[in-house]
Design a protein around this motif. Structure first.
Motif, PDB file in Angstrom:
ATOM      1  N   LEU A   1       0.826  -1.203   0.000  1.00 50.16           N
ATOM      2  CA  LEU A   1       0.000   0.000   0.000  1.00 50.16           C
ATOM      3  C   LEU A   1       0.863   1.258   0.000  1.00 50.16           C
ATOM      4  O   LEU A   1       0.585   2.211  -0.738  1.00 50.16           O
ATOM      5  CB  LEU A   1      -0.929  -0.007   1.216  1.00 50.16           C
ATOM      6  N   GLU A   2       1.912   1.274   0.816  1.00 52.34           N
ATOM      7  CA  GLU A   2       2.788   2.447   0.882  1.00 52.34           C
ATOM      8  C   GLU A   2       3.505   2.674  -0.449  1.00 52.34           C
ATOM      9  O   GLU A   2       3.715   3.818  -0.858  1.00 52.34           O
ATOM     10  CB  GLU A   2       3.804   2.272   2.010  1.00 52.34           C
ATOM     11  N   LYS A   3       3.883   1.585  -1.113  1.00 57.74           N
ATOM     12  CA  LYS A   3       4.542   1.719  -2.409  1.00 57.74           C
ATOM     13  C   LYS A   3       3.588   2.322  -3.441  1.00 57.74           C
ATOM     14  O   LYS A   3       3.972   3.235  -4.204  1.00 57.74           O
ATOM     15  CB  LYS A   3       5.032   0.351  -2.874  1.00 57.74           C
ATOM     16  N   ARG A   4       2.355   1.840  -3.484  1.00 59.38           N
ATOM     17  CA  ARG A   4       1.364   2.377  -4.423  1.00 59.38           C
ATOM     18  C   ARG A   4       1.068   3.837  -4.078  1.00 59.38           C
ATOM     19  O   ARG A   4       0.966   4.698  -4.966  1.00 59.38           O
ATOM     20  CB  ARG A   4       0.101   1.533  -4.358  1.00 59.38           C
ATOM     21  N   LYS A   5       0.945   4.123  -2.804  1.00 60.23           N
ATOM     22  CA  LYS A   5       0.666   5.490  -2.364  1.00 60.23           C
ATOM     23  C   LYS A   5       1.789   6.434  -2.775  1.00 60.23           C
ATOM     24  O   LYS A   5       1.545   7.567  -3.212  1.00 60.23           O
ATOM     25  CB  LYS A   5       0.487   5.510  -0.845  1.00 60.23           C
ATOM     26  N   ALA A   6       3.038   5.986  -2.655  1.00 59.74           N
ATOM     27  CA  ALA A   6       4.180   6.812  -3.038  1.00 59.74           C
ATOM     28  C   ALA A   6       4.183   7.092  -4.534  1.00 59.74           C
ATOM     29  O   ALA A   6       4.492   8.207  -4.969  1.00 59.74           O
ATOM     30  CB  ALA A   6       5.480   6.127  -2.618  1.00 59.74           C
TER      31      ALA A   6
ATOM     32  N   ALA B   1       3.397  11.239  -8.703  1.00 57.38           N
ATOM     33  CA  ALA B   1       2.842  11.635 -10.001  1.00 57.38           C
ATOM     34  C   ALA B   1       1.939  12.859  -9.869  1.00 57.38           C
ATOM     35  O   ALA B   1       2.037  13.801 -10.663  1.00 57.38           O
ATOM     36  CB  ALA B   1       2.072  10.464 -10.605  1.00 57.38           C
ATOM     37  N   VAL B   2       1.058  12.864  -8.878  1.00 56.06           N
ATOM     38  CA  VAL B   2       0.135  13.985  -8.723  1.00 56.06           C
ATOM     39  C   VAL B   2       0.878  15.244  -8.285  1.00 56.06           C
ATOM     40  O   VAL B   2       0.581  16.351  -8.760  1.00 56.06           O
ATOM     41  CB  VAL B   2      -0.979  13.629  -7.725  1.00 56.06           C
ATOM     42  N   GLU B   3       1.847  15.108  -7.395  1.00 55.94           N
ATOM     43  CA  GLU B   3       2.606  16.281  -6.967  1.00 55.94           C
ATOM     44  C   GLU B   3       3.413  16.868  -8.115  1.00 55.94           C
ATOM     45  O   GLU B   3       3.639  18.083  -8.167  1.00 55.94           O
ATOM     46  CB  GLU B   3       3.515  15.921  -5.798  1.00 55.94           C
ATOM     47  N   CYS B   4       3.840  16.036  -9.047  1.00 52.32           N
ATOM     48  CA  CYS B   4       4.517  16.548 -10.238  1.00 52.32           C
ATOM     49  C   CYS B   4       3.563  17.414 -11.055  1.00 52.32           C
ATOM     50  O   CYS B   4       3.944  18.487 -11.549  1.00 52.32           O
ATOM     51  CB  CYS B   4       5.051  15.388 -11.066  1.00 52.32           C
ATOM     52  N   LEU B   5       2.308  16.979 -11.187  1.00 52.73           N
ATOM     53  CA  LEU B   5       1.308  17.775 -11.892  1.00 52.73           C
ATOM     54  C   LEU B   5       1.001  19.065 -11.143  1.00 52.73           C
ATOM     55  O   LEU B   5       0.786  20.120 -11.755  1.00 52.73           O
ATOM     56  CB  LEU B   5       0.025  16.955 -12.066  1.00 52.73           C
TER      57      LEU B   5
ATOM     58  N   GLU C   1      -7.870  -2.165  -0.510  1.00 52.02           N
ATOM     59  CA  GLU C   1      -8.182  -3.065  -1.626  1.00 52.02           C
ATOM     60  C   GLU C   1      -8.699  -2.285  -2.830  1.00 52.02           C
ATOM     61  O   GLU C   1      -8.273  -2.521  -3.971  1.00 52.02           O
ATOM     62  CB  GLU C   1      -9.209  -4.107  -1.187  1.00 52.02           C
ATOM     63  N   THR C   2      -9.604  -1.341  -2.588  1.00 48.85           N
ATOM     64  CA  THR C   2     -10.131  -0.529  -3.681  1.00 48.85           C
ATOM     65  C   THR C   2      -9.060   0.391  -4.240  1.00 48.85           C
ATOM     66  O   THR C   2      -8.950   0.574  -5.459  1.00 48.85           O
ATOM     67  CB  THR C   2     -11.328   0.301  -3.181  1.00 48.85           C
ATOM     68  N   PHE C   3      -8.253   0.963  -3.364  1.00 48.15           N
ATOM     69  CA  PHE C   3      -7.196   1.886  -3.789  1.00 48.15           C
ATOM     70  C   PHE C   3      -6.186   1.191  -4.691  1.00 48.15           C
ATOM     71  O   PHE C   3      -5.772   1.730  -5.713  1.00 48.15           O
ATOM     72  CB  PHE C   3      -6.504   2.464  -2.553  1.00 48.15           C
ATOM     73  N   GLU C   4      -5.793  -0.013  -4.323  1.00 48.30           N
ATOM     74  CA  GLU C   4      -4.795  -0.739  -5.109  1.00 48.30           C
ATOM     75  C   GLU C   4      -5.394  -1.395  -6.347  1.00 48.30           C
ATOM     76  O   GLU C   4      -4.664  -1.734  -7.285  1.00 48.30           O
ATOM     77  CB  GLU C   4      -4.126  -1.807  -4.240  1.00 48.30           C
TER      78      GLU C   4
ATOM     79  N   PRO D   1      -6.680   1.006 -11.792  1.00 46.71           N
ATOM     80  CA  PRO D   1      -5.508   1.187 -12.660  1.00 46.71           C
ATOM     81  C   PRO D   1      -4.745   2.451 -12.285  1.00 46.71           C
ATOM     82  O   PRO D   1      -5.347   3.496 -12.038  1.00 46.71           O
ATOM     83  CB  PRO D   1      -6.122   1.277 -14.064  1.00 46.71           C
ATOM     84  N   LEU D   2      -3.423   2.366 -12.261  1.00 50.31           N
ATOM     85  CA  LEU D   2      -2.597   3.453 -11.749  1.00 50.31           C
ATOM     86  C   LEU D   2      -2.787   4.739 -12.544  1.00 50.31           C
ATOM     87  O   LEU D   2      -2.994   5.816 -11.958  1.00 50.31           O
ATOM     88  CB  LEU D   2      -1.126   3.027 -11.764  1.00 50.31           C
ATOM     89  N   ASP D   3      -2.708   4.678 -13.877  1.00 52.36           N
ATOM     90  CA  ASP D   3      -2.833   5.888 -14.691  1.00 52.36           C
ATOM     91  C   ASP D   3      -4.200   6.536 -14.510  1.00 52.36           C
ATOM     92  O   ASP D   3      -4.310   7.760 -14.402  1.00 52.36           O
ATOM     93  CB  ASP D   3      -2.595   5.556 -16.168  1.00 52.36           C
ATOM     94  N   GLN D   4      -5.232   5.713 -14.486  1.00 51.89           N
ATOM     95  CA  GLN D   4      -6.575   6.252 -14.294  1.00 51.89           C
ATOM     96  C   GLN D   4      -6.727   6.860 -12.902  1.00 51.89           C
ATOM     97  O   GLN D   4      -7.388   7.894 -12.727  1.00 51.89           O
ATOM     98  CB  GLN D   4      -7.598   5.136 -14.498  1.00 51.89           C
ATOM     99  N   GLN D   5      -6.119   6.245 -11.928  1.00 50.85           N
ATOM    100  CA  GLN D   5      -6.194   6.757 -10.557  1.00 50.85           C
ATOM    101  C   GLN D   5      -5.509   8.114 -10.428  1.00 50.85           C
ATOM    102  O   GLN D   5      -6.030   9.033  -9.794  1.00 50.85           O
ATOM    103  CB  GLN D   5      -5.541   5.750  -9.603  1.00 50.85           C
ATOM    104  N   ILE D   6      -4.335   8.247 -11.030  1.00 54.24           N
ATOM    105  CA  ILE D   6      -3.608   9.511 -10.986  1.00 54.24           C
ATOM    106  C   ILE D   6      -4.427  10.616 -11.641  1.00 54.24           C
ATOM    107  O   ILE D   6      -4.559  11.729 -11.106  1.00 54.24           O
ATOM    108  CB  ILE D   6      -2.236   9.360 -11.668  1.00 54.24           C
TER     109      ILE D   6
END
Length: 216
Positions: free
Chosen positions: A88-93, A98-102, A132-135, A138-143
């Motif tokens: 979870l921490e890896k996905r959160k990072a 990505a969002v902070e870059c934007l 579970e829902t957070f992970e 899809p990563l790109d869609q989530q960002i």
């Protein structure tokens, strides 16, 4: 090879049978000693002492194995929890970076930067409560979705119509930034005289914006 859990179960069953048999024999020996003559009673008492000691050791061994199995189960559960937390921490990072870059790309001042980051931190804390829902998203869609929700100028995520407002960004249900007009959101179009004969791209070696003559 049998799993360690199966071996432990078989050992415990064998120790249980040994304990029951030893206990029954010890009780019978004690009854015989009580009914025997004094000289025979002393010999039976010594035998009873040795046999009952084995019964006690068998009981202690069963208890130790049970405690070790319980501790191993707790350690395995703790390891699973740690693995889930690290994932979870890896996905959160990844999402945060990505969002902070934007945010850094769009923010025009320190105040705007801090406002975007504060909204994003609060949103990320809420999102990660359901790991579970957070992970599972899809990563790109989530960002893209999280960036859109906090008010960044990104295309709306799937399932949201263009021009829709992010929810909960300012008091009164309004967005923290003005919505761009249709003209502002439309990408500039190349004029016809700048297109290749196929009307798709400039010819190789030519710079966009410079006219050229099409070959006959």
């Amino acid at each position: 090879m049998c799993p360690s859990a199966d071996i432990a179960s078989e050992l415990d069953e064998g120790l249980k049978q040994l304990f029951d048999a030893g206990l029954a024999l010890s009780l019978q020996l004690q009854a015989d000693a009580m009914a025997a003559e004094p000289a025979e009673r002393s010999r039976l008492a010594l035998t009873f002492h040795r046999l009952s000691r084995g019964v006690r050791q068998t009981a202690a061994l069963r208890m130790r194995l049970a405690r070790e199995a319980e501790r191993a189960g707790r350690e395995a559960s703790a390891e699973v929890v740690q693995l889930d937390q690290r994932r979870l921490e890896k996905r959160k990072a990844h999402v945060k970076a990505a969002v902070e870059c934007l945010i850094w790309t769009e923010a025009e001042s320190a105040e705007v930067l801090d406002a975007f980051k504060e909204k994003f931190e609060d949103l990320l804390d809420i999102e990660t409560q359901d790991a579970e829902t957070f992970e599972g998203e899809p990563l790109d869609q989530q960002i893209a979705r999280l960036a859109w929700v906090i008010g960044l100028s990104v295309p709306p995520p799937l399932g949201v119509e263009a021009g829709g407002e992010p929810v909960g960004l300012a008091e009164g249900g309004t967005s923290a930034r003005p919505t761009a007009s249709a003209e502002e959101t439309q990408p500039p179009l190349l004029s016809e005289n700048l297109l290749s004969p196929s009307r798709t791209a400039p010819p190789s070696g030519e710079q966009p914006g410079a006219p050229w003559a099409s070959s006959a």
